[in-house]
Enzyme design. Structure first.
Site, PDB file in Angstrom:
ATOM      1  N   ALA A 196      -6.841  -0.247   2.609  1.00  0.00           N
ATOM      2  CA  ALA A 196      -6.283   1.102   2.447  1.00  0.00           C
ATOM      3  C   ALA A 196      -6.921   1.759   1.224  1.00  0.00           C
ATOM      4  O   ALA A 196      -7.393   2.904   1.277  1.00  0.00           O
ATOM      5  CB  ALA A 196      -4.763   1.028   2.295  1.00  0.00           C
ATOM      6  N   ALA A 244      -2.361  -8.076   3.355  1.00  0.00           N
ATOM      7  CA  ALA A 244      -3.787  -7.926   3.047  1.00  0.00           C
ATOM      8  C   ALA A 244      -4.247  -6.474   3.113  1.00  0.00           C
ATOM      9  O   ALA A 244      -5.167  -6.061   2.408  1.00  0.00           O
ATOM     10  CB  ALA A 244      -4.604  -8.744   4.045  1.00  0.00           C
ATOM     11  N   LYS A 245      -3.598  -5.716   3.971  1.00  0.00           N
ATOM     12  CA  LYS A 245      -4.115  -4.393   4.345  1.00  0.00           C
ATOM     13  C   LYS A 245      -4.256  -3.402   3.190  1.00  0.00           C
ATOM     14  O   LYS A 245      -5.007  -2.439   3.295  1.00  0.00           O
ATOM     15  CB  LYS A 245      -3.198  -3.798   5.407  1.00  0.00           C
ATOM     16  CG  LYS A 245      -3.423  -4.408   6.769  1.00  0.00           C
ATOM     17  CD  LYS A 245      -4.554  -3.704   7.444  1.00  0.00           C
ATOM     18  CE  LYS A 245      -4.830  -4.231   8.823  1.00  0.00           C
ATOM     19  NZ  LYS A 245      -5.853  -3.442   9.489  1.00  0.00           N
ATOM     20  N   ILE A 246      -3.535  -3.628   2.118  1.00  0.00           N
ATOM     21  CA  ILE A 246      -3.643  -2.679   1.003  1.00  0.00           C
ATOM     22  C   ILE A 246      -5.052  -2.726   0.405  1.00  0.00           C
ATOM     23  O   ILE A 246      -5.525  -1.751  -0.174  1.00  0.00           O
ATOM     24  CB  ILE A 246      -2.551  -2.918  -0.062  1.00  0.00           C
ATOM     25  CG1 ILE A 246      -2.517  -1.732  -1.053  1.00  0.00           C
ATOM     26  CG2 ILE A 246      -2.745  -4.257  -0.762  1.00  0.00           C
ATOM     27  CD1 ILE A 246      -1.314  -1.707  -1.959  1.00  0.00           C
ATOM     28  N   ARG A 247      -5.747  -3.838   0.620  1.00  0.00           N
ATOM     29  CA  ARG A 247      -7.137  -3.914   0.133  1.00  0.00           C
ATOM     30  C   ARG A 247      -7.979  -2.844   0.829  1.00  0.00           C
ATOM     31  O   ARG A 247      -8.764  -2.131   0.212  1.00  0.00           O
ATOM     32  CB  ARG A 247      -7.736  -5.292   0.426  1.00  0.00           C
ATOM     33  CG  ARG A 247      -7.119  -6.460  -0.336  1.00  0.00           C
ATOM     34  CD  ARG A 247      -7.863  -7.726   0.050  1.00  0.00           C
ATOM     35  NE  ARG A 247      -7.335  -8.962  -0.472  1.00  0.00           N
ATOM     36  CZ  ARG A 247      -7.778  -9.582  -1.574  1.00  0.00           C
ATOM     37  NH1 ARG A 247      -8.738  -9.064  -2.299  1.00  0.00           N
ATOM     38  NH2 ARG A 247      -7.256 -10.729  -1.953  1.00  0.00           N
TER      39      ARG A 247
END
Ligand SMILES: Cc1ncc(COP(=O)(O)O)c(C=O)c1O
Length: 343
Positions: free
Chosen positions: A46, A41-44
């Protein structure tokens, strides 16, 4: 789907998976965020943090991004940095999953470790102190500081929008809390769109965001270890309830879901799913319960899915895994009926 030219164009529109349904029609739906690039999820967030820094003039062409990361944020930042020509330094510890560190390096990130080889303790506050000090000493550097960055939560607004495209409403939003960005960002946007779910945060036993004694834990990428400060992305005003899940229960759940359904979810998602399954019947009949799966299980083949690693740490528990299998059996009537019908 149109042709894309950037990896970040592939972010979002992740699938919703129905894991369980009770006899009273309460459904547990998993938002499978491992379908994002980097498998998390974290690429959202980032991308959202870098968009925000560029907009505010905090990051110039060819500038230097610095972040303390347990892995998934670093993977997202590595992608954005590669695409936009920034230098990226990830401040990490050996508690992080090795494959996440390898993948960051593959995408051009520089890794700085705060602990020596062989010390696999979670070192969140040491990482953050070093990242801040490094950024302070360089005029072209920007410390994204995910725990206190408003753009973290904003990065998840699209999760809420996607959910409401797929289901009429969300009654209960139950998910892991690390920085808090994913749960509280999704909850904030759901509210803006007129949907006010009960918000339940999940953290590992030993994490301190919801009180209780602090201690070590193995769930990766989530929780707040003792000694670390709780950042502004944890929005207690939106939290209805905070629950704690042990490593044993979280990992048993990830393993049971993999074995039973062929769905690989990470350890923190295992914790959220365990919390949801064990209280599914307490929710009002007909509820739609949504859990965000922060990442997939493939990143944890050397840990959660490795019997020896689990046994060495006293985490392997056949009885708990059996309990999760039983809950999955009990709450999967539609799937069983479909199988019988298909035969
Ligand atoms: C595997 C995993 N679980 C849970 C979380 C918690 O998400 P958040 O930081 O949005 O609270 C993260 C975020 O890093 C993560 O990578």
């Amino acid at each position: 789907m149109p042709l894309v030219t950037r990896v970040t164009d592939l972010i979002g529109r992740t699938p919703l998976f129905e894991l369980a349904t009770t006899a009273t029609g309460t459904r547990l739906l998993l938002k499978l965020e491992q379908f994002n690039p980097t498998g998390a999820a974290k690429i959202r967030m980032a991308r959202a943090m870098i968009d925000d820094a560029e907009r505010r003039g905090l990051l110039r062409d060819g500038g230097h991004i610095i972040e303390s990361t347990s892995g998934n944020t670093g993977l997202g930042l590595a992608v954005v940095a590669a695409e936009r020509g920034y230098r990226f330094t990830a401040v990490v510890d050996h508690h992080a999953c090795k494959d996440k560190l390898r993948a960051m390096r593959a995408m051009g990130a520089e890794l700085v470790f705060v602990a020596d080889d062989g010390d696999d303790n979670l070192a969140t506050s040491a990482r953050e102190d070093l990242a801040e000090a490094m950024a302070a000493g360089q005029s072209d550097a920007y410390f994204t500081e995910q725990h206190n960055n408003d753009a973290n939560a904003v990065g998840y607004y699209a999760v809420a929008e996607e959910l409401l495209e797929d289901v009429e409403r969300v009654d209960i939003l139950l998910s892991a809390v690390g920085t808090g960005g994913s749960l509280f960002g999704t909850a904030t946007r759901l509210r803006q769109l007129g949907c006010t779910p009960r918000v339940i945060g999940v953290e590992p036993v030993g994490s301190i965001a919801f009180g209780g004694p602090g201690g070590p834990y193995w769930q990766s990428g989530t929780g707040t270890p003792p000694g670390a400060t709780i950042g502004t992305a944890v929005d207690y005003s939106l939290l209805d309830e905070g629950v704690k899940v042990s490593d044993v229960a979280a990992f048993a759940t990830a393993r049971a879901v993999a074995a039973k359904l062929g769905l690989m979810i990470g350890g923190s998602a295992g914790g959220s799913v365990h919390a949801a399954l064990t209280r599914l019947e307490e929710f009002p009949p007909g509820s739609t319960v949504v859990t965000l799966v922060c990442d997939g299980g493939e990143k944890y083949l050397d840990t959660v899915f490795d019997d020896e690693w689990m046994r060495e740490r006293d985490l392997l528990d056949a009885a708990t895994e059996g309990d999760v299998h039983a809950m999955l059996d009990r709450y999967a009537p539609t799937r069983r009926d479909q199988l019988v019908e298909a035969r």
